[in-house]
Design an enzyme around this catalytic site. Structure first.
Site, PDB file in Angstrom:
ATOM      1  N   ASP A   8      10.477 -12.035  10.550  1.00 55.94           N
ATOM      2  CA  ASP A   8       9.603 -11.524   9.525  1.00 55.94           C
ATOM      3  C   ASP A   8       9.503  -9.974   9.797  1.00 55.94           C
ATOM      4  O   ASP A   8       9.733  -9.732  11.113  1.00 55.94           O
ATOM      5  CB  ASP A   8       8.330 -12.115   9.131  1.00 55.94           C
ATOM      6  N   LEU A   9       9.381  -9.302   8.847  1.00 56.24           N
ATOM      7  CA  LEU A   9       9.087  -7.828   9.275  1.00 56.24           C
ATOM      8  C   LEU A   9       7.743  -7.227   9.328  1.00 56.24           C
ATOM      9  O   LEU A   9       7.330  -6.967  10.530  1.00 56.24           O
ATOM     10  CB  LEU A   9      10.090  -6.695   8.122  1.00 56.24           C
ATOM     11  N   ASP A  10       6.964  -7.085   8.358  1.00 56.69           N
ATOM     12  CA  ASP A  10       5.615  -6.644   8.353  1.00 56.69           C
ATOM     13  C   ASP A  10       4.711  -7.750   9.255  1.00 56.69           C
ATOM     14  O   ASP A  10       4.557  -8.745   8.781  1.00 56.69           O
ATOM     15  CB  ASP A  10       5.137  -6.869   6.823  1.00 56.69           C
ATOM     16  N   THR A  16       2.609  -2.717   9.382  1.00 54.60           N
ATOM     17  CA  THR A  16       2.781  -2.032   8.133  1.00 54.60           C
ATOM     18  C   THR A  16       1.418  -2.498   7.262  1.00 54.60           C
ATOM     19  O   THR A  16       1.278  -2.047   6.248  1.00 54.60           O
ATOM     20  CB  THR A  16       4.024  -2.037   7.308  1.00 54.60           C
ATOM     21  N   LYS A  44      -0.744 -10.687   3.037  1.00 57.94           N
ATOM     22  CA  LYS A  44       0.129 -10.912   4.031  1.00 57.94           C
ATOM     23  C   LYS A  44       1.356 -11.960   3.763  1.00 57.94           C
ATOM     24  O   LYS A  44       1.002 -13.276   3.099  1.00 57.94           O
ATOM     25  CB  LYS A  44      -0.427 -11.353   5.435  1.00 57.94           C
ATOM     26  N   GLY A  45       2.621 -11.354   3.443  1.00 56.33           N
ATOM     27  CA  GLY A  45       3.548 -12.151   3.268  1.00 56.33           C
ATOM     28  C   GLY A  45       3.836 -12.603   1.838  1.00 56.33           C
ATOM     29  O   GLY A  45       4.862 -13.306   1.601  1.00 56.33           O
ATOM     30  N   ARG A  48       4.910  -8.031  -3.803  1.00 58.61           N
ATOM     31  CA  ARG A  48       4.120  -7.130  -4.353  1.00 58.61           C
ATOM     32  C   ARG A  48       3.662  -7.593  -5.546  1.00 58.61           C
ATOM     33  O   ARG A  48       2.299  -7.141  -6.102  1.00 58.61           O
ATOM     34  CB  ARG A  48       5.231  -5.925  -4.647  1.00 58.61           C
ATOM     35  N   SER A 113      12.577 -10.997   5.048  1.00 62.29           N
ATOM     36  CA  SER A 113      11.087 -10.523   4.860  1.00 62.29           C
ATOM     37  C   SER A 113      10.949 -10.286   3.297  1.00 62.29           C
ATOM     38  O   SER A 113      12.017 -10.521   2.302  1.00 62.29           O
ATOM     39  CB  SER A 113      11.294  -8.821   5.201  1.00 62.29           C
ATOM     40  N   ALA A 114       9.794 -10.581   2.782  1.00 57.01           N
ATOM     41  CA  ALA A 114       9.435 -10.389   1.348  1.00 57.01           C
ATOM     42  C   ALA A 114       9.554  -9.220   0.827  1.00 57.01           C
ATOM     43  O   ALA A 114       9.516  -8.759  -0.192  1.00 57.01           O
ATOM     44  CB  ALA A 114       8.092 -10.921   1.095  1.00 57.01           C
ATOM     45  N   SER A 115       9.379  -8.116   1.740  1.00 63.12           N
ATOM     46  CA  SER A 115       9.472  -6.542   1.168  1.00 63.12           C
ATOM     47  C   SER A 115      10.770  -6.157   0.712  1.00 63.12           C
ATOM     48  O   SER A 115      11.975  -6.214   1.043  1.00 63.12           O
ATOM     49  CB  SER A 115       9.110  -5.754   2.441  1.00 63.12           C
ATOM     50  N   ASN A 117      11.213  -2.776   0.847  1.00 64.92           N
ATOM     51  CA  ASN A 117      11.363  -1.704   1.667  1.00 64.92           C
ATOM     52  C   ASN A 117      11.918  -2.047   3.157  1.00 64.92           C
ATOM     53  O   ASN A 117      11.835  -1.216   3.932  1.00 64.92           O
ATOM     54  CB  ASN A 117      10.022  -0.884   1.617  1.00 64.92           C
ATOM     55  N   LYS A 144       8.090 -16.749  -0.451  1.00 63.50           N
ATOM     56  CA  LYS A 144       7.556 -17.537   0.464  1.00 63.50           C
ATOM     57  C   LYS A 144       6.197 -18.022  -0.216  1.00 63.50           C
ATOM     58  O   LYS A 144       5.330 -17.386  -0.814  1.00 63.50           O
ATOM     59  CB  LYS A 144       7.466 -16.784   1.844  1.00 63.50           C
ATOM     60  N   GLU A 168       6.954 -15.636  12.402  1.00 66.65           N
ATOM     61  CA  GLU A 168       6.218 -15.133  11.133  1.00 66.65           C
ATOM     62  C   GLU A 168       4.696 -15.083  11.362  1.00 66.65           C
ATOM     63  O   GLU A 168       4.144 -15.618  12.421  1.00 66.65           O
ATOM     64  CB  GLU A 168       6.130 -16.378  10.292  1.00 66.65           C
ATOM     65  N   ASP A 169       4.238 -13.910  10.950  1.00 66.63           N
ATOM     66  CA  ASP A 169       2.837 -13.792  10.830  1.00 66.63           C
ATOM     67  C   ASP A 169       2.003 -14.309   9.960  1.00 66.63           C
ATOM     68  O   ASP A 169       0.619 -14.191   9.659  1.00 66.63           O
ATOM     69  CB  ASP A 169       2.588 -12.360  11.119  1.00 66.63           C
TER      70      ASP A 169
HETATM   71  C1  BG6 Z   1       5.538  -8.596   2.887  1.00 68.93           C
HETATM   72  C2  BG6 Z   1       3.879  -8.047   3.310  1.00 68.93           C
HETATM   73  O1  BG6 Z   1       6.242  -8.378   4.073  1.00 68.93           O
HETATM   74  O2  BG6 Z   1       6.239  -7.809   2.025  1.00 68.93           O
HETATM   75  C3  BG6 Z   1       3.161  -8.220   1.765  1.00 68.93           C
HETATM   76  O3  BG6 Z   1       3.396  -8.992   4.202  1.00 68.93           O
HETATM   77  C4  BG6 Z   1       3.977  -7.174   0.826  1.00 68.93           C
HETATM   78  O4  BG6 Z   1       2.133  -7.532   2.296  1.00 68.93           O
HETATM   79  C5  BG6 Z   1       5.285  -7.972   0.800  1.00 68.93           C
HETATM   80  O5  BG6 Z   1       3.463  -7.308  -0.223  1.00 68.93           O
HETATM   81  C6  BG6 Z   1       6.167  -7.028  -0.197  1.00 68.93           C
HETATM   82  O6  BG6 Z   1       6.221  -5.575   0.214  1.00 68.93           O
HETATM   83  P1  BG6 Z   1       6.868  -4.463  -0.422  1.00 68.93           P
HETATM   84  O7  BG6 Z   1       7.280  -3.367   0.540  1.00 68.93           O
HETATM   85  O8  BG6 Z   1       8.224  -4.789  -1.274  1.00 68.93           O
HETATM   86  O9  BG6 Z   1       5.995  -4.047  -1.511  1.00 68.93           O
HETATM   87 MG    MG Z   2       4.635 -10.542   7.779  1.00 66.74          MG
END
Ligand code: BG6
Ligand code: MG
Length: 217
Positions: A8-10, A16, A44-45, A48, A113-115, A117, A144, A168-169
């Protein structure tokens, strides 16, 4: 039988969560309510979109579709400003040691990752070259705890799901790894991540020997 390792990333590779928090807090304050660090734990996880839904529940605010879309964009613009100057100093302790150990053993590594970014962040902290596959919020339709993100990562690495190890966190992330039939390793509070097959506070607690045992599994 090749093993694959998925990170996982964040909260696993970089901290972050503090930047996500500042951006959500700014939006909450602008809408006229408070948003605490404790409440940020719920994010967390979480995607957005779902985060904004929860934020509006916290503030007891309704939103038109147009407002909702605007606030999603605003939050991300603020988040991007916070992460703009991120560099390798923000990598969490001992993450490079583990990545390097896996690389030397020729073990495929993926990001799950869910992000949305994830790529720019991996570039900023100069770790992107370790990853044979990057699956993030842009590639999945189900968030997730659905296992989609990790199953897709395993597929892209060319490794069977049951031969993958996930770091994973987030509770939702540990659940996703378990649902994918992978070995789940919780990074963080052992009481919160109790569904993980293994738990560590951070990577400084994980020895190369432990990783080697997982590889030999
Ligand atoms: C997850 C974070 O990795 O990504 C969440 O733990 C975040 O807090 C999610 O909302 C989405 O991230 P982003 O960068 O697409 O807004
Ligand atoms: Mg995470």
């Amino acid at each position: 039988m090749t093993k694959g390792f998925i990170f996982d990333l964040d909260g696993v590779i970089v901290d972050t969560a503090k930047y996500h928090y500042l951006a959500w807090k700014k939006l909450a304050n602008q809408l006229g309510f408070e948003f605490t660090k404790e409440q940020n734990e719920l994010f967390k996880g979480v995607s957005r979109k779902r985060c904004l839904e929860i934020l509006l529940e916290i503030g007891n605010r309704e939103a038109t579709q147009e407002e909702f879309d605007t606030w999603m964009v605003e939050k991300n613009v603020d988040y991007l400003a916070y992460i703009e100057n991120m560099d390798a100093s923000e990598i969490l302790p001992d993450v490079p040691r583990i990545l390097q150990f896996l690389k030397e053993k020729n073990i495929p590594i993926a990001l799950g990752s869910a992000s949305k970014n994830a790529r720019p962040i991996l570039e900023k902290v100069n770790l992107i070259h370790y990853f044979g596959a990057i699956v993030d919020g842009n590639n999945v339709t189900k968030a997730k705890p659905d296992p989609e993100v990790f199953l897709l990562a395993a597929k892209q690495l060319g490794v069977n799901a049951e031969d993958c190890v996930v770091f994973e966190d987030a509770v939702a992330g540990v659940e996703a790894a378990n649902a994918a039939n992978m070995i789940s390793i919780g990074i963080g509070d052992k009481n919160v991540l109790s569904e993980g097959q293994f738990n560590f506070t951070d990577f400084t607690e994980i020895s190369n020997n432990f990783i080697q045992k997982l590889i030999e599994g």
